[in-house]
Design an enzyme around this catalytic site. Sequence first.
Site, mmCIF file in Angstrom:
data_model
loop_
_atom_site.group_PDB
_atom_site.id
_atom_site.type_symbol
_atom_site.label_atom_id
_atom_site.label_comp_id
_atom_site.label_asym_id
_atom_site.label_seq_id
_atom_site.Cartn_x
_atom_site.Cartn_y
_atom_site.Cartn_z
ATOM 1 N N THR A 1 2.082 6.971 -1.051
ATOM 2 C CA THR A 1 3.066 7.952 -1.514
ATOM 3 C C THR A 1 2.543 8.708 -2.724
ATOM 4 O OG1 THR A 1 4.731 6.378 -0.847
ATOM 5 C CG2 THR A 1 5.481 8.250 -2.124
ATOM 6 N N LEU B 1 0.811 -1.216 0.000
ATOM 7 C CA LEU B 1 0.000 0.000 0.000
ATOM 8 C C LEU B 1 0.842 1.262 0.000
ATOM 9 C CD1 LEU B 1 -2.881 -0.939 2.410
ATOM 10 C CD2 LEU B 1 -3.069 -0.310 0.009
ATOM 11 N N ARG B 2 2.149 1.083 0.265
ATOM 12 C CA ARG B 2 3.002 2.262 0.353
ATOM 13 C C ARG B 2 2.976 3.057 -0.933
ATOM 14 N NH1 ARG B 2 7.238 -0.364 3.262
ATOM 15 N NH2 ARG B 2 6.946 0.149 5.446
ATOM 16 N N GLY B 3 2.897 2.342 -2.047
ATOM 17 C CA GLY B 3 2.895 3.007 -3.349
ATOM 18 C C GLY B 3 1.740 3.973 -3.468
#
Lengths: 547, 332
Positions: B273, B268-270
């Site tokens: 960000t 989910l970091r993508g």
Amino acid sequence: MSPAGVSAPDALADALLAARLCAIDPGLGGIVLKGGEMLREAVLAELRAGLGPERRIPVNVDDERLLGGINLTATLAAGRPVRREGLLAEAAGGFVVLPMAERLSEAVAGRIAAAIDTGEARFVTIALDDGVEADARPPAALAERLAFHIDLTDARPGAALPPVAPAARAADPPGAIEALVTTAAALGIASARAPGFALRAARAAARAEGRCLVTVADLALAARLVLAPRATQRPAEPEAAEAPPPPPEQGEGQEEAATDTPPLDDLVLAAALAALPPDLLARVAEGRSRQRARANGAGERRLGHARGRPLGARAGLPGGGKRLSLIDTLRAAAPWQRLRGRQNRVLIRRDDLRIRRFEARAEALTIFAVDASGSSALARLAEAKGAVELLLAEAYVKRAEVALIAFRGTGAELLLPPTRSLTRARRSLADLPGGGGTPLAAGLDAARLLAEAARAKGRTPFVVVLTDGRANIAADGSTVRALAESDAAAAARAIGLAGIAAAFVDISARPRPEGAMLAATMRARYLPLPRADAAAMHAAISAVQAA
Amino acid sequence: MSSVCYKRFVRRSFPFSAIVGQDEMKQALLIAAVDARIGGVMVFGDRGTGKSTAVRALAALLPPVPAARAGYQDGTPRKGRVPVPFIDLPLGATEDRVVGALDLERALGAGEKAFEPGLLARANGGFLYIDEINLLEDHIVDLLLDVAASGENVVEREGLSVRHPARFVLVGSGNPEEGELRPQLLDRFGLSVEVRTPARLPDRIEILKRCDGFERDPDGFAATWEKAERKTLRRLARARDALPDIDVPDEVLGYAAQLCMAVGADGLRGELTLMRAARAVAALEGAGAATPAHVAAVAPMALRHRLRRNVLDETGSTVRIERALADLAQAA
């Protein structure tokens, strides 16, 4: 960016001049001096004439000495903190000499480079490069920041330069900047620092002769001393037409850049190009070793005793990379405080000092020796390549490196020197050719030599041989089958005797007993994988390696 | 050991606005300066491409910050303003230096147990720059990313028990030729950019001219760029103020999620960000809300290091993202 400079009989004159230019403008950073044992003294003498204090920095210098810190012995004796200035600060206005710069650790080089960048203490750096092998070079981070790279290996002794009174400053002729940038681009120099150094060198050269205007000759000199040693490709000039084709890494963009040259610059550019050393061609041809050196450097030096998992402390003096373990030192001193007549501060003697110990895990190196002969069908080769890439993909996680040797025709070739870079691996794997005989003995010998070299550097080698086991080229290149097989057996025995861990992957469609026998003489695990794809091969090898 | 100094960059810095080209890197650094929660910038590129110059220039450009939010905070109230900290982490830095250790001077001299703040404490409120991060010891990189994500440094060693704020923008640089960075570490960096020496000759000439002008007369050079610098600074300050009010509509979030799925970015970091970076760009551009165009603009730098790498596929990450963007545009 190759720190090896131009080697010529009159290199000493260049080195002396470079030293003089550095003394005039310390912003040039310094000189990488390769070889030339006794001749260096003359260069250093030239520097002494123009610059203040001289400091020598040993390769194993610790941070306290380099950047300043507590003088431990004096602190203990005086009972109050006694500081001492770092070598770099002491050298302000003067120069530092780095003997055996090729053995300098990346960390020390990085700190010196940072000191040069911040410019808190202006000093000139002379890196003495005693490296013999192509991949033993001063760390690139440092070499990049020193304007001159001069090779004194073949230099003859010469006369010192006559003293002069340098001019205060020198102005450039119009177009000087354009000419230097064009030359740098034509030589394939990517760094923006190089043309900057060249400009400073040209100005310093004019000042050195007491002139206040930079001439074409000064620019040519700067191109020769600063730009030429950093060249990575031949300039795409019309007169270079008879030259061999440039190496593949040459980008098309560079050629365009060279042909786009505005006519105004032509004169300066031509003068600079004419002054380029004649042996540029030869050095461009060995351009590959430059990359090899850069890839190798990182791995070896990781094996410090200064970091890793802490192992506890033992008695000893800190310094030279060993670090004081304070708690253990105090603990050692505690029982003696009353005896030593403690009043209000802890009395610590030399014998109480404890240093830390660390355990650094040796890095693993997996060496693939791949049979690229005609008998190993090309499809098998593709699977082997796939397995190498898969292993490499997880190499960083396991702190491992991978190397690739291919054997075909009459010999073995190191296609991929030890690396963990996917980018490089892909490049060398992509053009791995197949076909020809099976010089198994040569392949095994090459793998053993690489493994032994890796072990000498403290790494743990693991050899994976992928072949169908049907040797038909002997070690001397002859095609006598019996000789080829006995040579292969001998090479396999050498691996076994050297105690190198190995796996033997039989990739022939119908595995035969020869393979198993070879594996046994190698004391290697035998993996008959007739129809395995890249993933299966990778899984099998990982399993053996983990065992 | 305790007193080794990694001094701040004291010489006048090269003006940020005077850096030729390298727009993606400059944009990424500005985004990180607008919203520090983005989580750091990774810069890939060769030596001498202006990586450290750009980072230093940005730190020097930013206005002084309140002393209570910069540097080591031991709990005592601080007044006034200090320059934005810029810490250069040397390659061979030991854990002691990075996290801090027992103050040797005071322990030996006075027998006191005191904490000597490390580089993490000094970088608080500013930038921590690591050149050639791929050559840094693994455990130090782990530690840095951990602290960068939590904003707090917890020291439990040598009988010390200290915790202090350590909020900084982590900027790493590296050369992929010299070794890969582990994928799980790459993923923790918010943005990643690739820099190259400009291929055009006029750009290169301009670089040398500006560097030379700066070296000859730093103050005069800075003066000629002051107007541009002030403009950048105003833009940055306005963006910081506007950031909390920037709206991210659902359709933009949907677009970001679609994009992540299309390129196969793990985790989910993508998306997170992507959303934050798009918002920061909208703020920098003075827009009231983020749009799909903002998402598309930041997609390469926010996602290129998160793609699951197929080792047998040669296609570069940037190309894959651009392809996905084109496909989405066509589908719409």
